[in-house]
Scaffold this active site. Structure first.
Site, PDB file in Angstrom:
ATOM      1  N   ARG A  72       6.629  12.871 -14.111  1.00  8.65           N
ATOM      2  CA  ARG A  72       6.645  12.393 -12.718  1.00  8.65           C
ATOM      3  C   ARG A  72       5.539  13.024 -11.883  1.00  8.65           C
ATOM      4  O   ARG A  72       5.220  12.577 -10.786  1.00  8.65           O
ATOM      5  CB  ARG A  72       8.040  12.649 -12.118  1.00  8.65           C
ATOM      6  N   TYR A 126       1.904 -10.090   3.157  1.00  6.30           N
ATOM      7  CA  TYR A 126       2.804 -10.475   2.069  1.00  6.30           C
ATOM      8  C   TYR A 126       4.255 -10.358   2.575  1.00  6.30           C
ATOM      9  O   TYR A 126       4.590  -9.422   3.295  1.00  6.30           O
ATOM     10  CB  TYR A 126       2.556  -9.557   0.864  1.00  6.30           C
ATOM     11  N   ASP A 191      -4.816  -4.126   2.663  1.00  7.58           N
ATOM     12  CA  ASP A 191      -4.298  -4.643   1.392  1.00  7.58           C
ATOM     13  C   ASP A 191      -5.392  -5.522   0.798  1.00  7.58           C
ATOM     14  O   ASP A 191      -5.731  -6.577   1.343  1.00  7.58           O
ATOM     15  CB  ASP A 191      -3.008  -5.423   1.647  1.00  7.58           C
ATOM     16  N   LYS A 216      -1.206  -8.175  -9.749  1.00  5.81           N
ATOM     17  CA  LYS A 216      -1.943  -9.425  -9.581  1.00  5.81           C
ATOM     18  C   LYS A 216      -3.270  -9.359 -10.351  1.00  5.81           C
ATOM     19  O   LYS A 216      -3.265  -9.333 -11.563  1.00  5.81           O
ATOM     20  CB  LYS A 216      -2.134  -9.698  -8.090  1.00  5.81           C
TER      21      LYS A 216
HETATM   22  C1  LIG Z   1       2.511  -9.150  -4.451  1.00  5.39           C
HETATM   23  C2  LIG Z   1       1.932  -8.478  -3.286  1.00  5.39           C
HETATM   24  C3  LIG Z   1       2.404  -7.235  -2.851  1.00  5.39           C
HETATM   25  C4  LIG Z   1       3.593  -6.556  -3.507  1.00  5.39           C
HETATM   26  O1  LIG Z   1       3.267  -6.123  -4.783  1.00  5.39           O
HETATM   27  P1  LIG Z   1       4.352  -5.975  -5.989  1.00  5.39           P
HETATM   28  O2  LIG Z   1       3.517  -5.485  -7.106  1.00  5.39           O
HETATM   29  O3  LIG Z   1       4.975  -7.317  -6.193  1.00  5.39           O
HETATM   30  O4  LIG Z   1       5.357  -4.962  -5.514  1.00  5.39           O
HETATM   31  C5  LIG Z   1       1.768  -6.627  -1.793  1.00  5.39           C
HETATM   32  N1  LIG Z   1       0.711  -7.215  -1.177  1.00  5.39           N
HETATM   33  C6  LIG Z   1       0.242  -8.407  -1.553  1.00  5.39           C
HETATM   34  C7  LIG Z   1      -0.907  -9.015  -0.836  1.00  5.39           C
HETATM   35  C8  LIG Z   1       0.831  -9.078  -2.614  1.00  5.39           C
HETATM   36  O5  LIG Z   1       0.363 -10.294  -2.973  1.00  5.39           O
END
Ligand SMILES: *Cc1c(COP(=O)(O)O)cnc(C)c1O
Length: 402
Positions: A72, A126, A191, A216
Protein backbone atom coordinates in the site's frame (compact mmCIF):
# COMPACT_ATOMS: atom_id res chain seq x y z
CA UNK A 1 12.23 9.34 -7.28
CA UNK A 2 11.05 5.99 -8.49
CA UNK A 3 14.54 4.95 -9.46
CA UNK A 4 13.49 4.08 -13.00
CA UNK A 5 13.76 7.58 -14.32
CA UNK A 6 17.49 7.47 -14.76
CA UNK A 7 17.58 8.60 -18.34
CA UNK A 8 18.98 12.01 -17.56
CA UNK A 9 18.87 12.71 -21.23
CA UNK A 10 17.85 15.87 -22.97
CA UNK A 11 14.10 16.13 -23.50
CA UNK A 12 12.86 13.33 -25.70
CA UNK A 13 9.90 13.59 -28.05
CA UNK A 14 6.52 12.39 -26.81
CA UNK A 15 6.50 9.31 -29.03
CA UNK A 16 9.89 8.29 -27.64
CA UNK A 17 8.87 8.87 -24.04
CA UNK A 18 5.70 6.87 -24.61
CA UNK A 19 7.76 3.82 -25.54
CA UNK A 20 10.79 4.25 -23.24
CA UNK A 21 9.83 6.19 -20.10
CA UNK A 22 9.60 3.93 -17.06
CA UNK A 23 11.73 1.31 -18.84
CA UNK A 24 15.08 3.03 -19.06
CA UNK A 25 16.76 0.64 -16.60
CA UNK A 26 15.63 -2.59 -18.26
CA UNK A 27 18.25 -3.23 -20.94
CA UNK A 28 21.12 -2.93 -18.45
CA UNK A 29 19.39 -5.54 -16.31
CA UNK A 30 19.16 -7.85 -19.30
CA UNK A 31 15.39 -7.44 -19.45
CA UNK A 32 13.06 -6.38 -22.22
CA UNK A 33 9.52 -6.49 -20.83
CA UNK A 34 9.13 -4.85 -17.41
CA UNK A 35 8.82 -7.32 -14.52
CA UNK A 36 5.52 -7.56 -12.64
CA UNK A 37 6.14 -7.39 -8.89
CA UNK A 38 3.15 -8.90 -7.10
CA UNK A 39 4.63 -8.73 -3.59
CA UNK A 40 2.39 -7.30 -0.91
CA UNK A 41 5.25 -7.14 1.58
CA UNK A 42 9.03 -6.75 1.42
CA UNK A 43 11.25 -8.65 3.88
CA UNK A 44 13.92 -6.78 5.81
CA UNK A 45 16.19 -7.94 8.67
CA UNK A 46 16.87 -4.31 9.57
CA UNK A 47 13.85 -3.05 11.52
CA UNK A 48 15.71 0.11 12.64
CA UNK A 49 16.17 0.92 8.99
CA UNK A 50 12.51 0.21 8.29
CA UNK A 51 11.49 2.58 11.09
CA UNK A 52 13.57 5.33 9.50
CA UNK A 53 12.03 4.65 6.08
CA UNK A 54 8.52 4.81 7.51
CA UNK A 55 9.34 8.06 9.34
CA UNK A 56 10.66 9.55 6.11
CA UNK A 57 7.47 8.60 4.27
CA UNK A 58 5.32 10.09 7.04
CA UNK A 59 7.28 13.34 6.81
CA UNK A 60 7.26 13.94 3.04
CA UNK A 61 5.39 11.16 1.25
CA UNK A 62 8.48 10.60 -0.91
CA UNK A 63 8.76 7.05 -2.14
CA UNK A 64 11.15 5.11 0.10
CA UNK A 65 14.55 4.33 -1.39
CA UNK A 66 14.98 0.65 -2.00
CA UNK A 67 12.04 -1.71 -1.96
CA UNK A 68 8.71 -0.56 -0.54
CA UNK A 69 7.83 -1.66 3.00
CA UNK A 70 4.33 -2.79 2.13
CA UNK A 71 2.26 -2.86 -1.06
CA UNK A 72 0.00 0.00 0.00
CA UNK A 73 3.05 2.24 0.31
CA UNK A 74 4.24 1.71 -3.23
CA UNK A 75 4.87 -0.91 -5.89
CA UNK A 76 7.76 -1.05 -8.37
CA UNK A 77 5.60 -2.02 -11.36
CA UNK A 78 3.08 0.73 -10.65
CA UNK A 79 6.00 3.14 -10.17
CA UNK A 80 7.12 2.47 -13.75
CA UNK A 81 3.71 3.61 -15.02
CA UNK A 82 3.80 6.66 -12.74
CA UNK A 83 7.26 7.63 -14.00
CA UNK A 84 6.15 7.28 -17.60
CA UNK A 85 2.95 9.28 -17.19
CA UNK A 86 4.78 12.07 -15.35
CA UNK A 87 7.22 12.33 -18.25
CA UNK A 88 4.39 12.44 -20.78
CA UNK A 89 2.57 15.17 -18.82
CA UNK A 90 5.78 17.07 -18.08
CA UNK A 91 5.40 16.97 -14.29
CA UNK A 92 7.79 15.94 -11.47
CA UNK A 93 5.71 12.97 -10.45
CA UNK A 94 2.48 11.04 -10.84
CA UNK A 95 0.51 8.99 -8.32
CA UNK A 96 -1.69 6.11 -9.49
CA UNK A 97 -4.96 4.96 -7.96
CA UNK A 98 -7.49 2.18 -8.35
CA UNK A 99 -9.78 4.33 -10.54
CA UNK A 100 -10.25 7.87 -11.74
CA UNK A 101 -12.73 8.48 -8.93
CA UNK A 102 -10.25 7.18 -6.33
CA UNK A 103 -7.73 9.66 -7.75
CA UNK A 104 -10.15 12.58 -7.50
CA UNK A 105 -11.15 11.50 -3.99
CA UNK A 106 -7.51 11.54 -2.90
CA UNK A 107 -7.07 15.08 -4.26
CA UNK A 108 -10.13 16.29 -2.33
CA UNK A 109 -8.89 14.58 0.83
CA UNK A 110 -5.44 16.15 0.51
CA UNK A 111 -6.98 19.60 0.36
CA UNK A 112 -9.60 18.92 3.07
CA UNK A 113 -6.85 17.61 5.38
CA UNK A 114 -5.33 21.09 5.10
CA UNK A 115 -8.64 22.71 6.07
CA UNK A 116 -9.39 23.76 2.49
CA UNK A 117 -12.77 22.20 1.83
CA UNK A 118 -14.18 24.63 -0.71
CA UNK A 119 -13.98 23.71 -4.40
CA UNK A 120 -14.73 25.94 -7.37
CA UNK A 121 -15.72 23.93 -10.43
CA UNK A 122 -16.89 24.49 -13.99
CA UNK A 123 -19.65 22.34 -15.50
CA UNK A 124 -19.87 20.04 -17.23
CA UNK A 125 -17.68 17.51 -15.49
CA UNK A 126 -17.86 13.74 -15.76
CA UNK A 127 -21.15 12.76 -14.06
CA UNK A 128 -19.65 11.05 -11.04
CA UNK A 129 -17.15 13.89 -10.45
CA UNK A 130 -20.12 16.29 -10.49
CA UNK A 131 -21.96 14.02 -8.04
CA UNK A 132 -18.99 13.65 -5.67
CA UNK A 133 -18.73 17.45 -5.42
CA UNK A 134 -22.45 18.26 -5.40
CA UNK A 135 -23.31 15.67 -2.75
CA UNK A 136 -20.30 16.72 -0.66
CA UNK A 137 -19.54 13.07 -0.03
CA UNK A 138 -16.04 13.85 1.22
CA UNK A 139 -17.07 16.93 3.17
CA UNK A 140 -16.27 19.37 0.38
CA UNK A 141 -18.49 22.29 -0.59
CA UNK A 142 -18.71 23.27 -4.24
CA UNK A 143 -19.39 26.54 -6.03
CA UNK A 144 -20.27 26.02 -9.70
CA UNK A 145 -19.31 28.83 -12.02
CA UNK A 146 -18.22 29.50 -15.57
CA UNK A 147 -14.55 30.17 -16.38
CA UNK A 148 -15.09 33.94 -16.22
CA UNK A 149 -16.52 33.66 -12.71
CA UNK A 150 -13.66 31.70 -11.13
CA UNK A 151 -11.76 34.63 -9.61
CA UNK A 152 -14.90 35.94 -7.90
CA UNK A 153 -15.84 32.50 -6.58
CA UNK A 154 -12.56 32.02 -4.68
CA UNK A 155 -12.72 32.13 -0.87
CA UNK A 156 -10.05 31.94 1.83
CA UNK A 157 -10.90 28.24 2.29
CA UNK A 158 -10.88 27.39 -1.43
CA UNK A 159 -8.54 24.44 -1.88
CA UNK A 160 -9.11 23.56 -5.49
CA UNK A 161 -10.42 24.78 -8.82
CA UNK A 162 -11.53 21.98 -11.12
CA UNK A 163 -12.15 21.95 -14.86
CA UNK A 164 -12.34 19.39 -17.65
CA UNK A 165 -11.27 20.31 -21.13
CA UNK A 166 -12.54 19.04 -23.50
CA UNK A 167 -15.34 18.31 -21.04
CA UNK A 168 -17.28 15.10 -20.67
CA UNK A 169 -19.68 14.84 -22.46
CA UNK A 170 -20.18 18.10 -24.39
CA UNK A 171 -16.51 18.53 -25.40
CA UNK A 172 -16.72 22.17 -24.25
CA UNK A 173 -13.25 23.64 -23.98
CA UNK A 174 -11.80 26.10 -21.49
CA UNK A 175 -8.72 28.26 -21.90
CA UNK A 176 -6.43 26.59 -19.35
CA UNK A 177 -3.92 29.43 -19.27
CA UNK A 178 -6.63 32.02 -18.52
CA UNK A 179 -8.24 29.78 -15.91
CA UNK A 180 -4.89 29.06 -14.22
CA UNK A 181 -4.28 32.80 -14.04
CA UNK A 182 -7.72 33.35 -12.45
CA UNK A 183 -6.90 30.75 -9.79
CA UNK A 184 -4.07 32.78 -8.31
CA UNK A 185 -2.41 30.60 -5.68
CA UNK A 186 -5.22 28.04 -5.56
CA UNK A 187 -4.21 24.82 -7.35
CA UNK A 188 -6.01 24.19 -10.63
CA UNK A 189 -6.94 20.58 -11.37
CA UNK A 190 -7.47 19.82 -15.05
CA UNK A 191 -9.08 16.51 -15.94
CA UNK A 192 -7.10 15.59 -19.06
CA UNK A 193 -8.83 12.25 -19.70
CA UNK A 194 -10.30 13.29 -23.06
CA UNK A 195 -7.30 15.11 -24.54
CA UNK A 196 -4.50 12.89 -23.18
CA UNK A 197 -0.95 14.33 -23.09
CA UNK A 198 -0.77 13.64 -26.82
CA UNK A 199 -3.04 16.62 -27.53
CA UNK A 200 -2.63 18.78 -24.44
CA UNK A 201 -0.31 19.02 -21.42
CA UNK A 202 -2.21 21.12 -18.87
CA UNK A 203 0.81 21.52 -16.57
CA UNK A 204 2.44 23.62 -19.32
CA UNK A 205 -0.54 25.98 -19.06
CA UNK A 206 -0.43 26.32 -15.29
CA UNK A 207 -2.53 23.40 -13.99
CA UNK A 208 -0.90 22.07 -10.80
CA UNK A 209 -2.82 18.80 -10.87
CA UNK A 210 -3.54 16.80 -14.03
CA UNK A 211 -6.05 14.02 -13.50
CA UNK A 212 -6.78 11.03 -15.71
CA UNK A 213 -9.27 8.29 -15.68
CA UNK A 214 -6.55 5.92 -16.92
CA UNK A 215 -9.39 3.47 -17.55
CA UNK A 216 -9.89 5.35 -20.81
CA UNK A 217 -7.12 6.27 -23.30
CA UNK A 218 -4.07 5.50 -21.16
CA UNK A 219 -5.07 1.85 -20.78
CA UNK A 220 -6.68 2.05 -24.17
CA UNK A 221 -8.13 -1.44 -24.49
CA UNK A 222 -11.12 -1.42 -22.16
CA UNK A 223 -9.57 -3.98 -19.81
CA UNK A 224 -8.02 -2.02 -16.95
CA UNK A 225 -9.54 0.39 -14.44
CA UNK A 226 -7.24 3.04 -12.99
CA UNK A 227 -6.73 6.69 -12.18
CA UNK A 228 -3.65 8.87 -11.93
CA UNK A 229 -2.72 12.38 -10.88
CA UNK A 230 0.35 14.07 -12.40
CA UNK A 231 1.69 16.94 -10.29
CA UNK A 232 4.70 18.41 -8.50
CA UNK A 233 6.59 16.35 -5.93
CA UNK A 234 5.12 18.22 -2.95
CA UNK A 235 1.52 17.38 -3.88
CA UNK A 236 2.57 13.89 -4.99
CA UNK A 237 3.92 13.23 -1.50
CA UNK A 238 0.61 14.21 0.08
CA UNK A 239 -1.29 12.10 -2.43
CA UNK A 240 0.87 9.05 -1.60
CA UNK A 241 0.22 9.61 2.11
CA UNK A 242 -3.54 9.77 1.48
CA UNK A 243 -3.33 6.68 -0.74
CA UNK A 244 -1.45 4.86 2.01
CA UNK A 245 -4.03 5.87 4.63
CA UNK A 246 -7.18 5.28 2.58
CA UNK A 247 -6.08 2.36 0.43
CA UNK A 248 -7.14 3.18 -3.13
CA UNK A 249 -4.02 1.56 -4.59
CA UNK A 250 -3.59 0.34 -8.15
CA UNK A 251 -2.94 -3.37 -8.63
CA UNK A 252 0.50 -4.17 -10.11
CA UNK A 253 -1.03 -6.04 -13.06
CA UNK A 254 -3.01 -2.91 -13.88
CA UNK A 255 0.21 -0.91 -13.62
CA UNK A 256 1.82 -3.27 -16.13
CA UNK A 257 -1.12 -2.99 -18.54
CA UNK A 258 -1.09 0.80 -18.29
CA UNK A 259 2.62 1.03 -19.04
CA UNK A 260 2.01 -1.20 -22.04
CA UNK A 261 -0.92 0.99 -23.08
CA UNK A 262 1.17 4.16 -22.94
CA UNK A 263 3.58 2.80 -25.55
CA UNK A 264 0.90 3.02 -28.24
CA UNK A 265 -0.95 6.05 -26.85
CA UNK A 266 0.33 8.61 -29.41
CA UNK A 267 -0.36 6.28 -32.35
CA UNK A 268 -3.82 5.32 -31.08
CA UNK A 269 -4.89 8.87 -30.28
CA UNK A 270 -3.72 10.26 -33.60
CA UNK A 271 -5.30 7.50 -35.69
CA UNK A 272 -8.62 7.61 -33.84
CA UNK A 273 -8.66 11.41 -33.96
CA UNK A 274 -8.35 11.36 -37.72
CA UNK A 275 -11.42 9.12 -37.99
CA UNK A 276 -13.29 11.17 -35.38
CA UNK A 277 -12.72 14.40 -37.31
CA UNK A 278 -13.95 12.74 -40.48
CA UNK A 279 -17.06 11.34 -38.77
CA UNK A 280 -17.75 14.73 -37.17
CA UNK A 281 -17.79 16.39 -40.57
CA UNK A 282 -20.02 13.69 -42.09
CA UNK A 283 -22.43 14.01 -39.14
CA UNK A 284 -22.44 17.80 -39.45
CA UNK A 285 -23.56 17.49 -43.06
CA UNK A 286 -26.29 14.97 -42.26
CA UNK A 287 -29.89 16.21 -42.12
CA UNK A 288 -30.77 13.69 -39.39
CA UNK A 289 -28.29 15.37 -37.05
CA UNK A 290 -29.15 18.66 -35.33
CA UNK A 291 -25.77 19.55 -33.91
CA UNK A 292 -22.23 18.20 -33.75
CA UNK A 293 -19.57 19.02 -31.16
CA UNK A 294 -15.93 18.42 -32.01
CA UNK A 295 -13.13 20.13 -30.08
CA UNK A 296 -10.77 22.65 -31.63
CA UNK A 297 -7.82 20.66 -30.30
CA UNK A 298 -9.15 17.51 -31.97
CA UNK A 299 -9.35 14.14 -30.29
CA UNK A 300 -11.20 10.88 -30.69
CA UNK A 301 -14.48 11.94 -29.07
CA UNK A 302 -17.47 13.22 -31.05
CA UNK A 303 -20.81 14.20 -29.60
CA UNK A 304 -23.91 14.98 -31.56
CA UNK A 305 -27.58 15.74 -31.06
CA UNK A 306 -29.99 13.81 -33.22
CA UNK A 307 -33.30 15.18 -34.47
CA UNK A 308 -34.99 11.87 -33.73
CA UNK A 309 -34.89 9.50 -30.78
CA UNK A 310 -31.34 8.96 -29.44
CA UNK A 311 -32.41 5.67 -27.81
CA UNK A 312 -33.12 4.31 -31.28
CA UNK A 313 -29.58 5.06 -32.40
CA UNK A 314 -28.18 3.20 -29.39
CA UNK A 315 -30.49 0.26 -30.12
CA UNK A 316 -29.51 0.28 -33.77
CA UNK A 317 -25.72 0.09 -33.80
CA UNK A 318 -24.13 -3.19 -34.88
CA UNK A 319 -20.39 -2.65 -35.30
CA UNK A 320 -20.20 0.17 -32.77
CA UNK A 321 -20.58 -1.02 -29.19
CA UNK A 322 -23.40 0.59 -27.18
CA UNK A 323 -21.54 1.07 -23.90
CA UNK A 324 -20.45 3.72 -21.44
CA UNK A 325 -16.73 4.48 -21.07
CA UNK A 326 -14.39 5.60 -23.82
CA UNK A 327 -10.87 5.49 -25.10
CA UNK A 328 -10.80 1.88 -26.20
CA UNK A 329 -9.54 0.48 -29.51
CA UNK A 330 -13.16 -0.15 -30.51
CA UNK A 331 -15.80 2.52 -31.02
CA UNK A 332 -18.31 3.03 -28.21
CA UNK A 333 -21.48 5.10 -28.13
CA UNK A 334 -23.70 6.04 -25.20
CA UNK A 335 -26.51 8.40 -24.20
CA UNK A 336 -25.13 10.66 -21.42
CA UNK A 337 -28.56 11.68 -20.06
CA UNK A 338 -29.29 7.97 -19.46
CA UNK A 339 -25.90 6.70 -18.35
CA UNK A 340 -22.68 8.67 -17.79
CA UNK A 341 -24.48 11.78 -16.49
CA UNK A 342 -27.63 10.13 -15.13
CA UNK A 343 -26.54 10.82 -11.57
CA UNK A 344 -26.50 14.59 -12.18
CA UNK A 345 -29.78 16.40 -11.43
CA UNK A 346 -31.66 16.78 -14.73
CA UNK A 347 -31.86 20.60 -14.55
CA UNK A 348 -28.15 20.91 -13.73
CA UNK A 349 -27.36 18.48 -16.51
CA UNK A 350 -29.37 20.37 -19.12
CA UNK A 351 -28.00 23.66 -17.79
CA UNK A 352 -24.50 22.35 -18.49
CA UNK A 353 -25.41 21.73 -22.13
CA UNK A 354 -26.10 18.00 -21.86
CA UNK A 355 -29.25 17.82 -23.94
CA UNK A 356 -31.54 14.78 -23.81
CA UNK A 357 -30.81 14.25 -27.52
CA UNK A 358 -27.04 14.20 -27.10
CA UNK A 359 -25.06 11.07 -27.97
CA UNK A 360 -21.40 10.65 -27.05
CA UNK A 361 -19.20 8.56 -29.30
CA UNK A 362 -15.66 7.41 -28.55
CA UNK A 363 -14.08 6.66 -31.91
CA UNK A 364 -11.77 3.67 -32.07
CA UNK A 365 -9.40 2.23 -34.63
CA UNK A 366 -11.85 0.61 -37.07
CA UNK A 367 -11.99 1.68 -40.70
CA UNK A 368 -13.78 5.02 -40.91
CA UNK A 369 -16.08 3.94 -43.74
CA UNK A 370 -17.21 0.89 -41.79
CA UNK A 371 -17.98 3.15 -38.84
CA UNK A 372 -19.90 5.56 -41.02
CA UNK A 373 -21.90 2.74 -42.59
CA UNK A 374 -22.94 1.59 -39.11
CA UNK A 375 -23.82 5.10 -37.94
CA UNK A 376 -25.75 5.73 -41.14
CA UNK A 377 -27.92 2.65 -40.68
CA UNK A 378 -28.37 3.33 -36.96
CA UNK A 379 -29.46 6.89 -37.69
CA UNK A 380 -31.73 5.68 -40.45
CA UNK A 381 -34.91 5.44 -38.44
CA UNK A 382 -34.36 8.25 -36.01
CA UNK A 383 -35.96 10.95 -38.12
CA UNK A 384 -37.07 11.49 -41.66
CA UNK A 385 -35.03 13.89 -43.73
CA UNK A 386 -37.73 16.52 -43.46
CA UNK A 387 -38.56 16.58 -39.77
CA UNK A 388 -39.56 14.03 -37.26
CA UNK A 389 -40.49 13.15 -33.79
CA UNK A 390 -39.00 9.66 -33.81
CA UNK A 391 -41.55 8.52 -36.34
CA UNK A 392 -40.68 4.86 -36.40
CA UNK A 393 -39.93 4.25 -32.74
CA UNK A 394 -40.48 0.61 -32.06
CA UNK A 395 -40.22 -0.58 -35.64
CA UNK A 396 -36.53 -1.42 -35.55
CA UNK A 397 -35.39 -4.85 -34.51
CA UNK A 398 -33.22 -4.55 -31.42
CA UNK A 399 -29.49 -4.95 -31.85
CA UNK A 400 -28.18 -8.38 -31.11
CA UNK A 401 -25.92 -8.85 -28.12
CA UNK A 402 -22.62 -7.30 -29.08
C1 LIG B 1 -14.47 8.07 -16.58
C2 LIG B 1 -14.06 9.40 -16.14
C3 LIG B 1 -13.70 9.66 -14.82
C4 LIG B 1 -13.81 8.59 -13.74
O1 LIG B 1 -12.85 7.60 -13.94
P1 LIG B 1 -13.04 6.06 -13.46
O2 LIG B 1 -11.77 5.44 -13.89
O3 LIG B 1 -14.27 5.53 -14.13
O4 LIG B 1 -13.20 6.11 -11.97
C5 LIG B 1 -13.26 10.92 -14.49
N1 LIG B 1 -13.17 11.89 -15.43
C6 LIG B 1 -13.52 11.69 -16.70
C7 LIG B 1 -13.41 12.80 -17.68
C8 LIG B 1 -13.97 10.45 -17.10
O5 LIG B 1 -14.34 10.26 -18.39
Amino acid sequence: MSGYDDARTAARALATEAVHAGRDDLARQGLHAPPIDLSTTYPSYDSRGEAARIDAFAATGAEPDGPPVYGRLGNPTVARFETALARLEGTDAAVAFASGMAALSAVLLVRASMGLRHVVAVRPLYGCSDHLLTAGLLGSEVTWTDPAGIADALRPDTGLVMVETPANPTLAEVDLRAVAHACGSVPLLADNTFATPVLQRPAEHGARLVLHSATKYLGGHGDVMAGVVACDEELAGRLRQIRFATGGVLHPLAGYLLLRGLATLPVRVRAASESAAELASRLAADPRVARVHYPRIGGAMVTFEVKGDPHEVIAGVRLITPAVSLGSVDTLIQHPASISHRIVDADDRRGAGVSDRLLRMSVGLEDVDDLWADLDQALGGTASEADATSADTGTRAPAGAH
